[in-house]
Structure formats: C-alpha cells, structure tokens
Design a protein around this motif. Sequence first.
Motif, mmCIF file in Angstrom:
data_model
loop_
_atom_site.group_PDB
_atom_site.id
_atom_site.type_symbol
_atom_site.label_atom_id
_atom_site.label_comp_id
_atom_site.label_asym_id
_atom_site.label_seq_id
_atom_site.Cartn_x
_atom_site.Cartn_y
_atom_site.Cartn_z
ATOM 1 N N GLY A 136 0.822 -1.213 0.000
ATOM 2 C CA GLY A 136 0.000 0.000 0.000
ATOM 3 C C GLY A 136 0.852 1.257 0.000
ATOM 4 O O GLY A 136 0.555 2.234 -0.697
ATOM 5 N N LEU B 157 -5.127 -0.097 -1.129
ATOM 6 C CA LEU B 157 -5.059 1.073 -0.256
ATOM 7 C C LEU B 157 -6.096 0.969 0.873
ATOM 8 O O LEU B 157 -7.166 0.364 0.704
ATOM 9 C CB LEU B 157 -5.335 2.348 -1.058
ATOM 10 C CG LEU B 157 -4.271 2.735 -2.082
ATOM 11 C CD1 LEU B 157 -4.679 4.026 -2.776
ATOM 12 C CD2 LEU B 157 -2.913 2.903 -1.411
ATOM 13 N N ASP B 158 -5.763 1.585 2.022
ATOM 14 C CA ASP B 158 -6.750 1.651 3.112
ATOM 15 C C ASP B 158 -7.788 2.716 2.775
ATOM 16 O O ASP B 158 -7.687 3.418 1.767
ATOM 17 C CB ASP B 158 -6.047 1.939 4.444
ATOM 18 C CG ASP B 158 -5.174 3.174 4.372
ATOM 19 O OD1 ASP B 158 -5.466 4.070 3.542
ATOM 20 O OD2 ASP B 158 -4.188 3.247 5.128
ATOM 21 N N SER B 159 -8.788 2.844 3.626
ATOM 22 C CA SER B 159 -9.903 3.714 3.242
ATOM 23 C C SER B 159 -9.455 5.165 3.136
ATOM 24 O O SER B 159 -9.933 5.910 2.285
ATOM 25 C CB SER B 159 -11.066 3.554 4.214
ATOM 26 O OG SER B 159 -10.701 4.070 5.479
ATOM 27 N N ARG C 45 -7.884 5.540 -0.179
ATOM 28 C CA ARG C 45 -8.868 5.568 -1.265
ATOM 29 C C ARG C 45 -9.508 6.949 -1.376
ATOM 30 O O ARG C 45 -9.711 7.458 -2.485
ATOM 31 C CB ARG C 45 -9.959 4.532 -0.997
ATOM 32 C CG ARG C 45 -9.478 3.126 -1.191
ATOM 33 C CD ARG C 45 -10.268 2.144 -0.357
ATOM 34 N NE ARG C 45 -9.819 0.808 -0.678
ATOM 35 C CZ ARG C 45 -10.573 -0.077 -1.317
ATOM 36 N NH1 ARG C 45 -11.810 0.221 -1.654
ATOM 37 N NH2 ARG C 45 -10.090 -1.260 -1.604
#
Lengths: 88, 222, 228, 263
Positions: free
Chosen positions: C136, C163-165, C168
């Motif tokens: 990521g 990717l983490d939130s 994003r």
Amino acid sequence: MTNFYIAAAWVITLGVVGGYALTLVIRGRRLSRLVPAERRRWMADASRDVDADTADATTADFGSVDNIGQSATRSHAAHGGAGGASHV
Amino acid sequence: MIRDILLIAGKDLRIEGRSRIGVAQVLPFALLVLLLFAFALDPDRGVLQAATPGLFWVTVLFASVLALQRNFGIEAEDGIIDALRLSGIAPASIYLGKVLALIVQLAALELVLVAAVAVFYNTDFHGVPLLVAIAAATTVGIAATGSIYGALAARLRSRDTILPLLILPLLAPVLISATRGSEVALRGEAGTGWSWAALLGLFAGAYLVVGAVLFSPLLEDA
Amino acid sequence: MQKIVELRSAVALVGRFPALAGVDLDVHAGEVVLLSGHNGAGKSTLLRMCAGLVPIASGSVIVLGEDLRRNRSAVRRRVGLLGHQTFLYEDLSVIENLDFWSRATGGEKDDGRAALDRLGVAPRLHEVGVRSLSAGQRRRVSFAAMICRRPELWLLDEPHAGLDSAGRDTVDDLVNEAAERGATVLVVSHELDRAERIATRHVTIDAGVVQAGVATCQPDGAGPTDDS
Amino acid sequence: MTPSNSASDTATDSAPTGSRSALTSTSSTGSRALGAAALITVALGIVYGLIISPPDAKLGSTVRIIYLHVPTVLAAYLAFIITAVGSAMYLFKKTEFWDLLASSAAEIGVIFFAVTIIDGALWGKVTWGVFWRWEPRLTTSAVLLLMYIGYLAIRALPADPHTRATRSAIVGLVAVVNIPIVHKAVDWWRGIHQGQTVLGTVDPNMAGNQLFAMYMSMLAGILVFVWLLIHRFRVGYLTERTEDVALAEAIEARRLENVGHGG
C-alpha cells in the motif's frame, strides 16, 4: 598423409554444406505442406526474386508480413512462459 | 542532454552506494580470480610476472560481466523500463548515463586490481602514461559495448548465460590490444604501444556511436 | 469540446495476440472515464496504448493531439500512468526515487516532497528504502511519482487497489481536483461502486472491444454524451 | 497469383509428378536453375581443384585445401555483410523481409565459417604438423564465428517476431562493426611476433588451370551461398507462416469472445 587431410577437407566441406542444403530442402518440404500454396509467394510466379515476393506479400496480405513488423514490443501472456520479458 | 546523462549516472552510482553489490561481491570476485591465477601458474619461475598484463585484463573482463549484469538488472525490475520510456529522456542520454556510471565503477575496480597486482604479482610499473591511456580506452570500450548488450540481455530469462556469450567474443580485440599494449608499456618501450591505445580508442569511439544510435530501438522494441 | 483521446478501430497486439481488437473511443478534456470489464478484456492494454507503450497494429490512435501510430513516444512526457508495477528503484529510498523521477520528467527537486505529503506518506518514511515498504505504501509512492509529472492525461490502473480507506479517499480527492484543473482521467477499476463516484462516464470493454459508453455516472457530471 | 495459376506455372517445367512435389517444396524455377548452375560449378571445382590443377610451386598439393578455404571464407564474409545490411534495413523499415534475410544469412555464414576453420586446421596439420597455430586468419575466423554464434543464440530465444527481429538486428549491427577491428588487432598481434602468413593469400602469379580452379571454386562458393540463402529464407518465411495466426482471424476470434461473455 597429406592426401588424407586434403581429402578430409573436401569431404567435410562438401558434406557439411551439402548436408545443410539437404536439411533445408527437407524442412522446406515439410513446412510447405502446412502452408497453403497461395501464401507461398514463390509458387505464384517463380521468375520473380524473393525480394519482390515478400514486398508483394507485405501489401497484399493483411495480417501476415506487414503487421508482424509492428507487433508488440515484448512477449506477454500470449506467449505464456515462453521466455522473453521476464519482468512482465 | 548532459543533465540527463548525469542524472542517470548519478542514480546508478547512488544505487551502488546503497546496495554495495560492486564492493561486496564483484570486487572480491576479481581479487579471488587474481589469486587463483597465482595458484594455477607457478609464481616462482616468473610465469606469473610474464603473464601479468593478460591475467589482469582477463580478470577485468570477467568482473565487468558481473558488473554489467548488476547494472542492468536494476533497470529490468518492476516496470522501470516502461518508466524510463515514459520519462521522455532521450535513449541516447540513458545509454551514455549508463556508460558513464559503468566507467566510474570499472575504473575504481581497476585501481584496486592494479594495487593487488603490484602486491601479489610483484609488478614494476613502467610507461605509466601509456598504461593510463590504455586503461582509459579499454574501460570506455567495455562500458560502451557492455551497455548495449547489458540492456539487451537484462530482460531475457537466460540473461546470465547469454550476456557472456555475446560480450566476450566482442571484446576479444580489446583483450588482445589491452594486453599487448600493457606488455609493451611495462617493458618500457612505449613506441608501438600507442598504436594499441589508438586501436582501443577507435573501438571505444565506434561503439559509443553505435550504442547511442541503437539504444532507441533497443529500449523501444527489444 | 477538445478531444483528448480519439481511438478509431484501434488494434493493439501483445505478442501476436490482438489484446485490443478494434476499439472506438472518444474522451474529452476534463472527463473522468471509468473503464471496466472482465480480466483479460484489454483494459490495461488500452491504458498502456494511450501512454504510447504498446505498438498499434492498425486503426488510428490520437492522444493529446498526437498521432501515436506515427510517433508513439510523442505523448509520453505528458501522460501519467499508474500501472500494476511500481516504477520504483527498490534500492533507493522513497525520496531518492521521487527526486529521480521528478527530475527525469523535467520537474523540480521539491515536487517530490509535496507530492508525498499530498499522498499521505509520512516524512519519517522518506528516507526508508522502497524495498522495505508495504504494498500500500509503495502504491502511494508510485502515485506521488505520477503526480509529480503534472500529467495532462491520467491513466490509472486500479488506483484503489491495496489502499486503506483513507488512501482511497485521497485518490478520489486527487482525481476530482485533477478534473477540476482540466486534466483528463481514464480509470480502470473493478470496484465499480467506488469508481462511479468519481467518474463522469462509465465505459465497459470486453474481449478487446468497447461495449457501451453511454452511462453518465454523476448526476451533476459535466461529461458530454458519448459519440463513439 | 492464384493457386491454380501457380500449379500450371510449375507444371510446365517439371515432370508430371513433379508438379505435385513442387507444390510442397521451397524451390522455384529460378532457384532450380540456380541450383543446377551451382552443382555444375561445384562439379567443375572438384574436377579442376582435385585433378586438373597442378600442385602449387610454394604450397604444393595443399593448395587444394586453399581452393576450399577461399570460397568458404568469401561466402561467410558475404553472409555477414548481408546480415548487417538486413539488420540496418530492418531497424529502418521494420518488415519481415529484412529480418529473414539477415537471420538466414547469419546462419549460413556461421556454417561456412565453421567449415573455413576446419579446412584451415587441416591445412595447418599438413603444413605445420599441428592443427592449430595462432595464425591471423584462423584466429580472426574463430572470434567472428563465436560472435555470430551469439547472434544465433539471441535469435533462438522465444519472443514475438518484432522483438526477436529487433534484438537480432542490434546484435547483427554491433557484430559487424567489430570485424575490421578484430582483423587489425589479430594482424598486429601475430605480425609483431612472427612473419606474415601465407594462408588465405592467393599467389598473384597463379595462372592457367590453377587460376581457373580458384575462380571456379569461388564462383561455386558464391552460387551455393545464394542458393542456400534463398532456400533458408523461404524456410524461415514458412516457419513464420505456420506460427502466426493471421491477424484478421485473430481479431475475429477475439471479437467472438464477446458472445461468450453474453455481450
């Protein structure tokens, strides 16, 4: 002994070149059976040289010669694990 | 152009500074080869001394192949080639940058090897200007040809075997010229040695031009 | 409105295989076009073709006004591609990579730091080697290297993947900002719910052919109707 | 242009059964005429070289090996020049023709060079009593042979046609630049240590049947080379045809995949 080496030189030379010529003829015959006659240009008009043959193929035959010349830069999924680009 | 060449070369040298593959692996390998030659040839009867120039350059050649594999291996990883193509840097600049970085690394390697030869093979150095000229031309020649074939081989699965097969015959005249020229220089008869240096210079110059021209199709399509 | 991408019967070969078998597509300036389709449908090849990385066998490909059949390298400096690969040197640190790639593409030294900040890469990671980053984090660094180029055309291959939130959301913000500034964006994504929020138009592609390009995603989207 | 046309063409110059076999070979009227001419010159070369030609004043009967050595090395150099031209033209034109020409010539050149080296070694055995001396021509040939073996190795790696052609074109061009440099380096290297060589340098006073034998064998070498080149080219062309999927068909197949996915 001198004559032996001279004979050997002639036999090797004629043998290797002749043998190579023979393999070409055999490979040619084998491959010719796999390719339709209309794509073997030298069959069409044997008096033309290879250059004219292929130049003709380039313009006439979409999908063979012309496009091969511009096909993709790197081997890819279509070639499976055949080698080529290892970083893909 | 100059800026791009220096950028590429600087990046290569920085990577070498970070990874130290050259210092930690290529250089010890070269020293080991020098040592092995001494075991194979009798050092006491002068065989080693007589053969020193040849052994030195053969060692440089073998070490160069390793250095090349490393230097172009880094460009083959993780889409770097595509990124370089997207950067818009002229292929000739990339080529010359790689050549420059290789020259610096090979020159450093040769310096250490010269010291090693002086110590282990008990060499007396005469004709130093000629030796320097020969070494410089040889290094540029190896880097110039090596960068073409290194880039060509880097993306092949069989790169480790194909690169020596391609590069070593190509460098045969370089080995001949560098060895004979160095022999002449060490004997202190500089005269004929300069024509060897000139031939080496011709080789280096020719391949710098060839490489700069061919690097565009090489990067694009090979 | 100005056409940024104009494809007519474009055929792109990968090896001897026509990954794109005659694509017609128009993308206008400022559009955010979502491309979706099955695995192997030719989405990634389409992006790479627009970046001038894939040979074009036939048809016409005009990107940013350049005819790519005549000169594939003409547009490369003006597009930004976020691909499956990182485009990063493993042995260099994050900031060294950014400096190198931004300077290689004509940028300034400080562009890299600004881009990394924008992507939420913490300053403590700047000196860390790319080798020791997570997937990521690498994605963020690659994205930062891409925006350093200030591309006129963004080509994003699965930008949300890995990717983490928070990451994003950052991607969505960047795409929206880019579109507002007049850049054009092509996004390949499987996460249609997410991607449709930023896209102005949704185009599906299957087996190397564009299937449908009519859906306008955002009610307020300024995207013109498709005329391909 | 049509198959029926071609069948009638070949039928006129072949035996009744020949029209069938001619359809499945790489020969054409032109190449058969060339092949006949090559065989005749080879036969004359054998007769003159082995029987009619007198022994050389200086070389004795080993001149009979020179009759082989000169034509093969000539053909090999001709081949590598064609490889270089084909390589350069490929990078310029990007058509299959130049790639096939370059690679066909390289393969034949390697064979002729290998034969040259073997003949040279046998000549050395007779003249010097050893198979190998670091004689300039032989040394040069050995280096060049290895260089072009590298070309064939690159060529043998699987890749799509354009990539493979570009790679080998680069190697073909890089290699040819080296030929004069290898010559110079090897000549100087041996020249400095020992007297000039006689191998490969034809006696300028050669005359009569000896000269005729030399010219005949050179002509035979070139004709055989051209015949081999045409046939190797055609074999390469056929190999490509068996490997490529015609693009139009491939695109059609690709489009049909859509139906499978339900549109």
